[in-house]
Design a protein around this motif. Structure first.
Motif, PDB file in Angstrom:
ATOM      1  N   LEU A  20      39.970  44.224  38.124  1.00 47.97           N
ATOM      2  CA  LEU A  20      39.492  43.557  36.909  1.00 47.97           C
ATOM      3  C   LEU A  20      39.534  42.034  37.045  1.00 47.97           C
ATOM      4  CD1 LEU A  20      41.032  45.845  34.149  1.00 47.97           C
ATOM      5  CD2 LEU A  20      38.638  45.697  34.871  1.00 47.97           C
ATOM      6  N   ASP A  21      40.431  41.524  37.863  1.00 46.81           N
ATOM      7  CA  ASP A  21      40.429  40.083  38.141  1.00 46.81           C
ATOM      8  C   ASP A  21      39.082  39.647  38.721  1.00 46.81           C
ATOM      9  OD1 ASP A  21      42.996  39.638  37.252  1.00 46.81           O
ATOM     10  OD2 ASP A  21      43.903  39.649  39.252  1.00 46.81           O
ATOM     11  N   VAL A  22      38.427  40.564  39.460  1.00 47.85           N
ATOM     12  CA  VAL A  22      37.168  40.229  40.134  1.00 47.85           C
ATOM     13  C   VAL A  22      35.957  40.617  39.292  1.00 47.85           C
ATOM     14  CG1 VAL A  22      35.776  40.596  42.218  1.00 47.85           C
ATOM     15  CG2 VAL A  22      38.271  40.522  42.383  1.00 47.85           C
ATOM     16  N   VAL A  23      35.972  41.807  38.694  1.00 46.21           N
ATOM     17  CA  VAL A  23      34.754  42.307  38.038  1.00 46.21           C
ATOM     18  C   VAL A  23      34.929  42.538  36.541  1.00 46.21           C
ATOM     19  CG1 VAL A  23      33.913  43.386  40.156  1.00 46.21           C
ATOM     20  CG2 VAL A  23      35.305  44.734  38.553  1.00 46.21           C
ATOM     21  N   GLY A  24      36.045  42.103  35.971  1.00 46.05           N
ATOM     22  CA  GLY A  24      36.328  42.421  34.586  1.00 46.05           C
ATOM     23  C   GLY A  24      35.673  41.517  33.563  1.00 46.05           C
ATOM     24  N   GLU A  25      35.075  40.398  33.990  1.00 48.18           N
ATOM     25  CA  GLU A  25      34.471  39.500  33.012  1.00 48.18           C
ATOM     26  C   GLU A  25      33.110  40.023  32.566  1.00 48.18           C
ATOM     27  OE1 GLU A  25      35.504  35.138  33.093  1.00 48.18           O
ATOM     28  OE2 GLU A  25      35.320  35.551  35.224  1.00 48.18           O
ATOM     29  N   ARG A  26      32.733  39.638  31.347  1.00 47.77           N
ATOM     30  CA  ARG A  26      31.473  40.087  30.772  1.00 47.77           C
ATOM     31  C   ARG A  26      30.306  39.718  31.683  1.00 47.77           C
ATOM     32  NH1 ARG A  26      27.963  38.480  26.092  1.00 47.77           N
ATOM     33  NH2 ARG A  26      27.340  40.436  25.074  1.00 47.77           N
ATOM     34  N   LEU A  29      29.695  43.325  35.962  1.00 51.90           N
ATOM     35  CA  LEU A  29      29.305  44.645  36.433  1.00 51.90           C
ATOM     36  C   LEU A  29      27.818  44.916  36.206  1.00 51.90           C
ATOM     37  CD1 LEU A  29      32.317  46.962  35.519  1.00 51.90           C
ATOM     38  CD2 LEU A  29      31.594  46.178  37.779  1.00 51.90           C
ATOM     39  N   LEU A  30      27.232  44.293  35.207  1.00 50.99           N
ATOM     40  CA  LEU A  30      25.797  44.474  34.993  1.00 50.99           C
ATOM     41  C   LEU A  30      24.986  43.747  36.065  1.00 50.99           C
ATOM     42  CD1 LEU A  30      25.507  44.235  31.109  1.00 50.99           C
ATOM     43  CD2 LEU A  30      25.809  46.252  32.561  1.00 50.99           C
TER      44      LEU A  30
END
Length: 230
Positions: A20-26, A29-30
């Motif tokens: 989540l540190d890498v891909v958790g921001e809004r 993932l999109l």
């Protein structure tokens, strides 16, 4: 491309927290979702992600590049194409699992007002809808055309693959618009109703239709015998 702000971290010795540190921001993932299908130019990403804003997209791409998940096809030009690295491709299964959860979670909830759909999203959606190959589904191919986005699902030797290209001699050719496709995938439209109303158009032998529906897990909504496709 440089980071424009300091990144937050959970500071937890946990695999999920590290991810989540890498891909958790809004939006992150999109962006990965778009790149899982094919290389994308900057403008294509901006168009596929309405509401993100050009500065935020540049920021997210810069961070993903620094993290080793994305590479620029021409680092000297922001408008060049982008693709996932081998490390970034490892996000396919987690994203498919999240998409399966999302399809199930939203199945009986009202669609958001003004919700956006894109034909290209259908490719990963179908991949997420497939759990396994039913025992009675033979080696055959089903081609889908969702608002001009062509892809096919191929069953070979009990394994299935979703390929973002037109098929060669498919058992079925299925065409529809993106709104209808996602209504089916989210359980808001019955497949029989969609075929009878010609919101979904099917070309191929009638016997292959229920096999295709079982493969992509729409059989539970099949309430009667389907008419013979054109």
């Amino acid at each position: 491309m440089k980071q424009t702000r300091e990144r937050r971290t959970y500071d937890q010795q946990c695999g999920l927290a590290y991810a989540l540190d890498v891909v958790g921001e809004r939006w992150t993932l999109l962006i990965v979702r778009e790149l899982l299908l094919r290389q994308r130019r900057y403008g294509e990403l901006l168009e596929a992600l309405p509401g993100i804003g050009t500065n935020l997209l540049a920021d997210r791409l810069g961070f993903l590049i620094d993290a080793g998940l994305v590479r620029s096809l021409d680092p000297d030009r922001r408008t060049s194409g982008y693709e996932l690295t081998e490390l970034g491709q490892r996000l396919r299964e987690p994203i498919l699992s999240l998409a399966r959860f999302g399809l199930s979670y939203s199945a009986h909830r009202p669609a958001p007002a003004g919700g956006v759909t894109r034909p290209s999203w259908a490719v990963l959606a179908v991949e997420a809808m497939i759990d396994e190959v039913p025992a009675d589904v033979p080696d055959e191919t089903y081609e889908f055309d969702v608002d001009g986005e062509l892809f096919h699902v191929a069953v070979v030797g009990g394994s299935v693959s979703v390929v973002p290209t037109a098929a060669v001699d498919p058992a079925l050719r299925v065409s529809t618009d993106s709104t209808t496709f996602f209504a089916l995938g989210l359980g808001r439209l019955d497949p029989l109703e969609a075929v009878v109303s010609q919101a979904v158009r099917v070309v191929g032998p009638a016997a292959a239709v229920p096999r295709c529906l079982r493969l992509i897990n729409l059989t539970g909504r099949l309430t009667g015998a389907l008419p013979a496709p054109r």
